[in-house]
Design an enzyme around this catalytic site. Structure first.
Site, PDB file in Angstrom:
ATOM      1  N   ASN A  75       0.808  -1.219   0.000  1.00 39.87           N
ATOM      2  CA  ASN A  75       0.000   0.000   0.000  1.00 39.87           C
ATOM      3  C   ASN A  75       0.846   1.276   0.000  1.00 39.87           C
ATOM      4  O   ASN A  75       1.864   1.344   0.672  1.00 39.87           O
ATOM      5  CB  ASN A  75      -0.910  -0.019   1.247  1.00 39.87           C
ATOM      6  N   ASP A  99       0.668  -2.357 -11.096  1.00 33.10           N
ATOM      7  CA  ASP A  99       2.121  -2.189 -10.954  1.00 33.10           C
ATOM      8  C   ASP A  99       2.659  -2.958  -9.749  1.00 33.10           C
ATOM      9  O   ASP A  99       3.810  -3.382  -9.733  1.00 33.10           O
ATOM     10  CB  ASP A  99       2.476  -0.705 -10.774  1.00 33.10           C
ATOM     11  N   SER A 104      -8.146  -1.518  -6.716  1.00 34.14           N
ATOM     12  CA  SER A 104      -7.008  -1.578  -7.634  1.00 34.14           C
ATOM     13  C   SER A 104      -7.453  -1.664  -9.093  1.00 34.14           C
ATOM     14  O   SER A 104      -8.578  -2.055  -9.401  1.00 34.14           O
ATOM     15  CB  SER A 104      -6.191  -2.820  -7.251  1.00 34.14           C
ATOM     16  N   TYR A 108      -1.613   9.450 -15.102  1.00 33.19           N
ATOM     17  CA  TYR A 108      -0.651   8.967 -14.115  1.00 33.19           C
ATOM     18  C   TYR A 108       0.580   9.864 -14.172  1.00 33.19           C
ATOM     19  O   TYR A 108       1.225   9.955 -15.221  1.00 33.19           O
ATOM     20  CB  TYR A 108      -0.305   7.521 -14.465  1.00 33.19           C
TER      21      TYR A 108
END
Lengths: 557, 557
Positions: free
Chosen positions: A143, A206, A221, A477
Site C-alpha cells: 500500500n 504495478d 485496484s 498517471y
C-alpha cells in the site's frame, strides 16, 4: 515469524538483493543530471539501514491476549517480535520509506497474527473486539496511501492481521469463469495457480508482484489490461468478509438490483468494514494471442484525442496508453543499450521519418496499445486501431518496444527506492477525469508542480501518461522527482499536495486506483462533496460503532 | 394538478385509451384456454373502475405545511387532491393494481409537490424534515417492487415529491460522451432530446415509456441492450442528490478509488438516502447500424450454452436473449396474423427443416441477438456469433422476427392488465445467477411454481427467457399466469413467494433489475447475508436518523 509467509524488505520495495541499477542504461545518469540536477557519479548512495538502529515502540499487547491469539492460530503464527511488527507498521509509500529509514516509528502494531483460514480469522476478530483492540488487515504490504499504519494516538492494543497464509485458489467454476481465491494470495502465486489449468485473472497492477487479491479489493485496484478485463470492482463478484460474530457473504452474481451495493461498500473499504477473507473473481481462458504494439503521436493532444476516439469506436483493445512528451523523453533516454530507442537521438531511420513529417522531436509521444483474444480478434482490433491512429496523425513502430514495456512493467518501485538512496524523491500521483478535462488536468498539474518546485527552490521533474480508457474518460498517471533539500517530508508534501489539489480543482478524482488511506483523505470532501463524506462516515461509524476496524482511514474519525 | 406532468391511468399501466387486444392474434385465445383454462370468449371483462367508488384516506397534512410548500413551488404545483394523491399511492405492480381496483388504499400521501428545480427540491426537503414529515420521491410511477407506497402505520405527514417537471437534458459533453439529465426525465422524452443531436443513452428497460432516469438509478434498472451499454450502474457516472441542508454531489468520473462507492450506495437506494435530482449518464452516438436477428436452438440447454459461449468469446453483441420452450411456444402461438410465426405449426418450410434435423418442435427455443455499431462492426459481430450458434446446433432465421420483437417490446404491461381485467394473474419475477447455475435455477423455479399452482388448485403457466449476458452469468426472466380462484393476493403471494424462494435457494439473486422495495425485502437477508443487511441498515439509519426518506423500503425499519 511464520516462516511460510514472505515479506518485502522492511526498509524498501521488493525482494532482498533486488534493486535498480543504471549501468546498462547509458542515458540515465545524464538525464537525471539534466532534469533534477543530481550527479549520480558523485552523489553518495545511502547504505542499507541497520535494523538495530531503529527505536521500535514496545508492544503493549497484554500477555493474556497474545496467549489467547496463540490459542487460536498456534504459537508459530503469532508474534510480538520487533522486526515482524516493524514490517507491519507501514506500507511502501515514499512517506513510509522516508520515515522507516529515518527511525520515525511513532506507533507499531502490538502483535501480528497469521491465521490459517477464515474460521481462525473469525476467532481472532472476535477475540480482538472482545478485548477492545484494533484490527488492521495486512496483505502484501504494498500500500502507498498510508492505509496500514496504526494511529500514533491509539492507546488500545493494535493487531496486524496478516492474511499471508491464506493464499489458495480454492475452486474454479469453469462454466461461469469464476474463481474463489483466498484474500492473502499474491499476484504471481494466484496467477500461477490459475495458469496451471489455463486460466488468468487478467489483473496486473504495478504492485502485482507483491500485492494480494484482498488488498486489490480493499483499495479498488486497477490492472494494466483493465480496458479488457475491467477494474477490480468489475472483476470481484463475490466476497467473504469477517465481521464481529459472523461472516458477511456476498455470493458471486453477474449483476443484481438488491439495493445499495454492499459489494461496492467493501470495495475500497481498506479494512474498515471487516476483514476480507475470500474473493470470487472473474477469470478468463489464457488468450491465444496477447501483444502490445508501440505507436508515436506528433503531440500529446493528438495522442489523447486518438485514445478518446478509440474508446468511442467499435474497437476493443486490452491496453491503451500514451505518454506525454516528458515521459516519452524519459523512456527514450533511459532505454537499455542495444534496445531500439537508445540510439533514437542519432540520425537513425525513425527520427528522420518523423522530421520528414514535420514533427517536432521534443513533442513526440510514445503510445502502447495492447490486443488480446484469438489471433484473428487481436489482428482485427489492431486493424481498427491502426486506422484511428493514422487518422489522428500517429504512426505505428511495431511490437519491439511493447515487449520491453511488458518485461519491465513491474520495476518502477525499485527505481523510486534507488532515487531515495541517492537523496531524491521519485513518486507518483494518479487520477481519472472525463475526456474533455484531461488536457486541462494535465496542464494544471504541471503548473502546480512547477510552482511547488519554485517554492522549495529546486529543479524538479514531472512526466505523465494516460492509461486505462473508459467510455467517458481515462486515468492520468504522473511521476515526479526532485532532489531533497532540507526537510524531505515537508518538501514532498509541498509537491504532492499541489498535485492532489490540482486534481480536485479540475474535475479529476483524488485517486484512480491507489485508494484513500491517510494520504488522500484530506481531499476526499472536495472529491465526493461534504454530504458524500457524511454518508461514508455514517456507514463506518454505524457499521463499526466501537472503531475496531482500521480506524481513521479513508475518513478521519 | 400540475398540468404539464402526465401520469399513467390511476388504475393501470400506460396511457388512457391504450390497451392490449387479441383480435389480431388468432392463436392467443386458444393458447390461454389451453394453458390456464381461461375462455376469453365467455369470461367477462371487468369494467374500468370508477374513481368515485374509492375510499381515499383524507389528507392529514397541516394546512400551514401545505401553504409552506406552496410558498416554495407555487400554488399550481402542490396538491392535496384525492385523484392526485391516489396516483401517487402505488406503483404498477400486480399487487398495486389488485389493491387499487379493489378499493384497498390504507394510506395515501397527504400532499403531492412538483418542484421546478433542484433549489426547490432542497427547500421542500428541508421544510419536510423540519416538519418531521416523510418524503417519498416519485418519478414515472412505474415501480413494481412496492417502493412508492406510504406505510399504513405512518402517522407523520407523507409528502410525495414528484420530479415530473424536472425533465431536461441540461448539457451534453460531446468529448466525454456524458449528458447531464434532470432526474424526472422519462425515457422517450430524454431519448428524443438526445437523438435530436445524434446521441442515445442506449438504456431501454421494459418500463422505458413511463419510467425516469432518476427511477432507473434508484432501483438499479437494466435496459435491453445492456450487453453493449451496461446496466444503469455502469451508465450513471455523476449524481446530484438532495439531502437535508445540502446537495450530495458526485461528479462524473470514469472510475475512481475514493473509498467505498457512495455512487453505488445511491444506486438502488429507492429514495432512502435523499432525492436524486440529476444524473450524468454515458451517451453514445446513434449507431450507424442496429439490428436484431432471430435464431432457433433445438433445446433450452443448447440455447443457454450458446449464450455462455458468446459471452466467453471475442464477440460483442448488443442483445443476447433466448426463450425457453414454453416462452417460444407462447411467442409462436400469439403472433399477429400475417407475421412469420402465425403459420409455424402448419407444414411450412421452417418446421420441416427443423424436423429434418431431428428437432423436437415442442422443445425448440427462439433467440434474439442484436448487433450495433458501424455496418462493418455489426456484420463482423454477426459472423462471429453465427459460428458459435452453429457450433451449438442452432440456426439463424433472419431479421424479420427481431423487427417484430423490437416493435412490441414495450407492450407486455398492457397484456398483464388485460389478464387482470379477465380475472387472471399475469406477472413476472426475474433474477441473475452464474452460468453454471442457470439450468438449476430454471428447473427449481418451474418446480416451485408447479407446486404453488397445485396448492392453489389451478392450472398455471410459467415461461422464461435468458437475457442480459455478463462474463460470469446472466439474467433469467420468468412470466407466470393463472386464473384467480378466491383470494387474488393470497394466491399471487403463494406463486410469487415460491419463485423468489427458489431464487435464493439456488444461488440466484432476489432481483436483477426491479429493485427490492417491499416486494423482495423478505428475501434480502438470504441474498446478501444477515451481516450484509446489518451493514445496509447501519447505512440507512445513520445517514437518515430521523427516518424521513422513504422509510421501510429495501430493509424494514
Amino acid at each position: 515469524m511464520t516462516d511460510t509467509v514472505k515479506h518485502m524488505k522492511w526498509w524498501g520495495w521488493g525482494n532482498d538483493g533486488v534493486g535498480f541499477h543504471h549501468e546498462d542504461k547509458p542515458g540515465f545518469a545524464p538525464f537525471v543530471a539534466e532534469k533534477v540536477g543530481l550527479d549520480l557519479h558523485t552523489a553518495e548512495r545511502a547504505v542499507e539501514p541497520s535494523f538495530d538502529d531503529l527505536d521500535v515502540p514496545a508492544s503493549t499487547a497484554p500477555e493474556a491476549f497474545v496467549s489467547a491469539l496463540a490459542g487460536i492460530v498456534g504459537d508459530d503464527h503469532v508474534s510480538v517480535d520487533d522486526l515482524v511488527r516493524v514490517i507491519h507498521t507501514y506500507g511502501k509509500s515514499l512517506r513510509d520509506l522516508v520515515r522507516i529509514r529515518g527511525n520515525q516509528i511513532l506507533r507499531s502494531p502490538d502483535v501480528v497474527v497469521y491465521p490459517a483460514d477464515e474460521a481462525e480469522v473469525q476467532q481472532v476478530v472476535d477475540a480482538a473486539v472482545a478485548a477492545d483492540a484494533v484490527i488492521i488487515p495486512f496483505g502484501g504490504g504494498s500500500n502507498i496511501a498510508g492505509s496500514l499504519e496504526p494511529m500514533p494516538a491509539e492507546t488500545r492494543t493494535v493487531v496486524s492481521l496478516d492474511l499471508g497464509r491464506m493464499r489458495a485458489v480454492v475452486d474454479i467454476d469453469t462454466d461461469s469463469g469464476l474463481a474463489r481465491i483466498q484474500a492473502g494470495a499474491q499476484g504471481p502465486d494466484l496467477e500461477a495457480q490459475l495458469n496451471s489449468t489455463g486460466w488468468t485473472i487478467g489483473h496486473f497492477p504495478d504492485s502485482f508482484t507483491h500485492s494480494t487479491v484482498g488488498g486489490w479489493v480493499a483499495t479498488r485496484s486497477t490492472g494494466m489490461q483493465s480496458d479488457k478485463y475491467g477494474d477490480i470492482a468489475d472483476i470481484a463478484r463475490g466476497l467473504r468478509v469477517v465481521r464481529p460474530g459472523d461472516v458477511l457473504v456476498l455470493r458471486p452474481l453477474p449483476s443484481t438490483s438488491s439495493g445499495p451495493s454492499v459489494r461496492e461498500m467493501i470495495l475500497g473499504s481498506e479494512g474498515r468494514l471487516g476483514v476480507i477473507t475470500e474473493v470470487t473473481v472473474q477469470v478468463h481462458r489464457v488468450p491465444e494471442k496477447r501483444n502490445i504494439f508501440a505507436y508515436f503521436f506528433p503531440t500529446w493532444e493528438a495522442g489523447i484525442t486518438a485514445m478518446q476516439a478509440i474508446s468511442e469506436s467499435d474497437a476493443s483493445p486490452s491496453i491503451t496508453r500514451v505518454s506525454d512528451a516528458h515521459e516519452t523523453g524519459f523512456t527514450m533516454a533511459t532505454s537499455k543499450t542495444r534496445s531500439g530507442f537508445s540510439k533514437f537521438t542519432a540520425e537513425t531511420a525513425l527520427p528522420r521519418i518523423m522530421k520528414a513529417k514535420g514533427w517536432d522531436l521534443d513533442k513526440i509521444c510514445l503510445s502502447f496499445i495492447g490486443y488480446e483474444g484469438s489471433t484473428a480478434h487481436a489482428k482485427h482490433q489492431k486493424k481498427l486501431v491502426d486506422a484511428i491512429v493514422k487518422k489522428h496523425g500517429g504512426m505505428g513502430v511495431g511490437e519491439g518496444p511493447g515487449l520491453l514495456y511488458d518485461q519491465k512493467k513491474f520495476d518502477t518501485p525499485y527505481l523510486r527506492d534507488f532515487l531515495l538512496d541517492m537523496g531524491a524523491a521519485g513518486d507518483v500521483s494518479e487520477t481519472a477525469a472525463p475526456w474533455s478535462k484531461l488536457l486541462q488536468v494535465h496542464d494544471a498539474v504541471y503548473a502546480a508542480a512547477d510552482k511547488a518546485y519554485a517554492e522549495i527552490g529546486v529543479t524538479g521533474w514531472i512526466m505523465s501518461h494516460l492509461s486505462h480508457s473508459y467510455h467517458s474518460g481515462a486515468c492520468l498517471y504522473f511521476t515526479f522527482a526532485f532532489v531533497f533539500q532540507d526537510d524531505p517530508l515537508s518538501e514532498y508534501d509541498t509537491v504532492k499536495n499541489a498535485i492532489q489539489q490540482a486534481f480536485v480543482d479540475n474535475d479529476a478524482t483524488i485517486s484512480h486506483h491507489h485508494g484513500v488511506g491517510r494520504e488522500h483523505a484530506p481531499w476526499l470532501e472536495e472529491d465526493i462533496s461534504s454530504e458524500g463524506v457524511k454518508v461514508l462516515t455514517a456507514l463506518f461509524e454505524s457499521a463499526d460503532p466501537g472503531a475496531h476496524f482500521n480506524p481513521d482511514k479513508v475518513v478521519a474519525d
